[in-house]
Design a protein around this motif. Structure first.
Motif, mmCIF file in Angstrom:
data_model
loop_
_atom_site.group_PDB
_atom_site.id
_atom_site.type_symbol
_atom_site.label_atom_id
_atom_site.label_comp_id
_atom_site.label_asym_id
_atom_site.label_seq_id
_atom_site.Cartn_x
_atom_site.Cartn_y
_atom_site.Cartn_z
ATOM 1 N N LEU A 124 -6.041 -4.583 -5.550
ATOM 2 C CA LEU A 124 -6.295 -5.919 -5.529
ATOM 3 C C LEU A 124 -5.071 -6.841 -5.504
ATOM 4 O O LEU A 124 -4.208 -6.754 -6.492
ATOM 5 C CB LEU A 124 -7.427 -6.464 -6.758
ATOM 6 C CG LEU A 124 -7.717 -7.837 -6.870
ATOM 7 C CD1 LEU A 124 -8.739 -8.262 -5.457
ATOM 8 C CD2 LEU A 124 -8.550 -7.990 -8.063
ATOM 9 N N HIS A 125 -4.969 -7.810 -4.639
ATOM 10 C CA HIS A 125 -3.837 -8.647 -4.705
ATOM 11 C C HIS A 125 -4.360 -10.180 -4.832
ATOM 12 O O HIS A 125 -5.670 -10.398 -4.707
ATOM 13 C CB HIS A 125 -3.284 -8.597 -2.995
ATOM 14 C CG HIS A 125 -2.046 -9.264 -3.051
ATOM 15 N ND1 HIS A 125 -1.699 -10.591 -3.003
ATOM 16 C CD2 HIS A 125 -0.845 -8.535 -2.935
ATOM 17 C CE1 HIS A 125 -0.282 -10.997 -2.694
ATOM 18 N NE2 HIS A 125 0.149 -9.702 -2.848
ATOM 19 N N GLN A 126 -3.384 -11.047 -5.481
ATOM 20 C CA GLN A 126 -3.900 -12.307 -5.883
ATOM 21 C C GLN A 126 -4.338 -12.964 -4.501
ATOM 22 O O GLN A 126 -5.176 -13.880 -4.627
ATOM 23 C CB GLN A 126 -2.511 -12.999 -6.352
ATOM 24 C CG GLN A 126 -2.291 -12.726 -7.877
ATOM 25 C CD GLN A 126 -1.004 -13.553 -8.232
ATOM 26 O OE1 GLN A 126 0.045 -13.633 -7.567
ATOM 27 N NE2 GLN A 126 -1.316 -14.571 -9.448
ATOM 28 N N LEU A 127 -3.862 -13.011 -3.243
ATOM 29 C CA LEU A 127 -4.431 -13.453 -2.037
ATOM 30 C C LEU A 127 -5.631 -13.068 -1.860
ATOM 31 O O LEU A 127 -6.522 -13.967 -1.328
ATOM 32 C CB LEU A 127 -3.332 -13.142 -0.692
ATOM 33 C CG LEU A 127 -2.250 -13.509 -0.864
ATOM 34 C CD1 LEU A 127 -1.432 -12.890 0.132
ATOM 35 C CD2 LEU A 127 -2.108 -15.031 -0.750
ATOM 36 N N ASN A 128 -6.127 -12.078 -2.200
ATOM 37 C CA ASN A 128 -7.681 -11.491 -2.024
ATOM 38 C C ASN A 128 -8.604 -12.370 -2.968
ATOM 39 O O ASN A 128 -9.951 -12.356 -2.919
ATOM 40 C CB ASN A 128 -7.662 -9.959 -2.338
ATOM 41 C CG ASN A 128 -7.239 -9.202 -1.284
ATOM 42 O OD1 ASN A 128 -6.341 -8.452 -1.586
ATOM 43 N ND2 ASN A 128 -7.369 -9.507 -0.120
ATOM 44 N N LEU A 129 -7.962 -13.000 -4.075
ATOM 45 C CA LEU A 129 -9.062 -13.691 -4.782
ATOM 46 C C LEU A 129 -9.403 -15.129 -4.176
ATOM 47 O O LEU A 129 -10.264 -15.713 -4.571
ATOM 48 C CB LEU A 129 -8.463 -14.218 -6.156
ATOM 49 C CG LEU A 129 -7.896 -12.961 -7.140
ATOM 50 C CD1 LEU A 129 -7.104 -13.512 -8.431
ATOM 51 C CD2 LEU A 129 -9.153 -12.090 -7.526
ATOM 52 N N LEU A 130 -8.614 -15.642 -3.161
ATOM 53 C CA LEU A 130 -8.888 -16.720 -2.437
ATOM 54 C C LEU A 130 -9.936 -16.428 -1.345
ATOM 55 O O LEU A 130 -10.301 -15.323 -0.763
ATOM 56 C CB LEU A 130 -7.583 -17.084 -1.661
ATOM 57 C CG LEU A 130 -6.489 -17.595 -2.231
ATOM 58 C CD1 LEU A 130 -5.386 -17.810 -1.260
ATOM 59 C CD2 LEU A 130 -6.631 -18.644 -3.224
ATOM 60 N N GLY A 134 -9.569 -11.549 3.168
ATOM 61 C CA GLY A 134 -9.769 -10.000 3.113
ATOM 62 C C GLY A 134 -8.423 -9.111 3.319
ATOM 63 O O GLY A 134 -7.464 -9.972 3.453
ATOM 64 N N LYS A 135 -8.573 -7.990 3.514
ATOM 65 C CA LYS A 135 -7.255 -7.144 3.712
ATOM 66 C C LYS A 135 -6.734 -7.670 4.895
ATOM 67 O O LYS A 135 -5.370 -7.613 4.844
ATOM 68 C CB LYS A 135 -8.111 -5.759 3.994
ATOM 69 C CG LYS A 135 -7.093 -4.677 3.561
ATOM 70 C CD LYS A 135 -7.665 -3.379 3.603
ATOM 71 C CE LYS A 135 -6.923 -2.307 3.286
ATOM 72 N NZ LYS A 135 -7.481 -0.837 3.481
ATOM 73 N N LYS A 136 -7.180 -7.908 6.049
ATOM 74 C CA LYS A 136 -6.672 -8.010 7.289
ATOM 75 C C LYS A 136 -5.774 -9.476 7.239
ATOM 76 O O LYS A 136 -4.513 -9.443 7.526
ATOM 77 C CB LYS A 136 -7.585 -8.260 8.450
ATOM 78 C CG LYS A 136 -6.936 -8.338 9.852
ATOM 79 C CD LYS A 136 -8.160 -8.418 11.016
ATOM 80 C CE LYS A 136 -7.278 -8.406 12.273
ATOM 81 N NZ LYS A 136 -8.364 -8.948 13.231
#
Length: 198
Positions: A124-130, A134-136
């Motif tokens: 999990l990355h902080q950006l994925n919390l937005l 998604g991954k791409k």
């Protein structure tokens, strides 16, 4: 600037979300004993406050006031933290606009989030919390920022295909964190307090 001049590290400023000239409706005291009250959103940590105002001051929604520390207050006589559910309906409906304004006014700070966001766990990355990232899209942001840090929301939109409203995405996340205090990861609401407690 307003009454917020002073040592920025200690002073917590907030934007008034609702101003109730006749005090809080659930205050059982007689009308003549009630002081003007309202709700405010702290500008750096996005904390919510219920506040009592000096009777001689007339404020409007959107005014900026000092909530902490008590000795720095001029307009606010009392302030304590509250949850989203404690807000008046007026404050709840104003919240999105105030958060939007704060994100726009502090564009550099929030663009830096895209530049500096880090992995939270291996998966999990902080950006994925937005919302909507998604991954791409996350990988596109990471690839682009390696080439050159982003300098504005507009540049983010232009350089990252599929990222249409980077500022709106942040506003959505901040509102989500304000409305749901059970979220596992708080990225924007009350961050410094958590870090200071470690």
């Amino acid at each position: 600037m307003s009454e917020a001049d002073g040592d920025e590290t200690d002073v917590r400023r907030a934007v008034v979300l609702d101003y109730l000239a006749h005090g809080l409706s659930d205050d059982g005291r007689p009308q003549y004993e009630k002081s003007p009250a309202g709700y405010a959103l702290e500008v750096d940590e996005f904390r919510l406050y219920q506040v009592a105002f000096d009777e001689d001051e007339r404020l409007t929604i959107g005014s900026e006031v000092v909530v902490e520390p008590p000795e720095e207050r001029t307009v606010v006589t009392k302030a304590h933290r509250v949850d989203y559910e404690d807000l008046s309906s007026g404050a709840q409906s104003e919240l999105e606009y105030v958060v939007q304004d704060l994100v726009e006014e502090n564009e550099e700070r929030f663009v830096d989030f895209y530049n500096e966001a880090q992995p939270i766990t291996l998966r999990l990355h902080q950006l994925n919390l937005l919302p909507g990232i998604g991954k791409k899209l996350r990988n596109s942001i990471l690839d682009e920022r390696k080439r050159k840090p982003f300098e504005s929301f507009e540049e983010l939109s232009e350089r990252v295909s599929g990222l249409h409203d980077p500022d709106e995405i942040l506003v959505e996340r901040i509102l989500e964190e304000l409305r749901d205090d059970d979220l596992k990861y708080q990225t924007f609401v009350g961050r410094q307090e958590e870090e200071n407690a470690r």
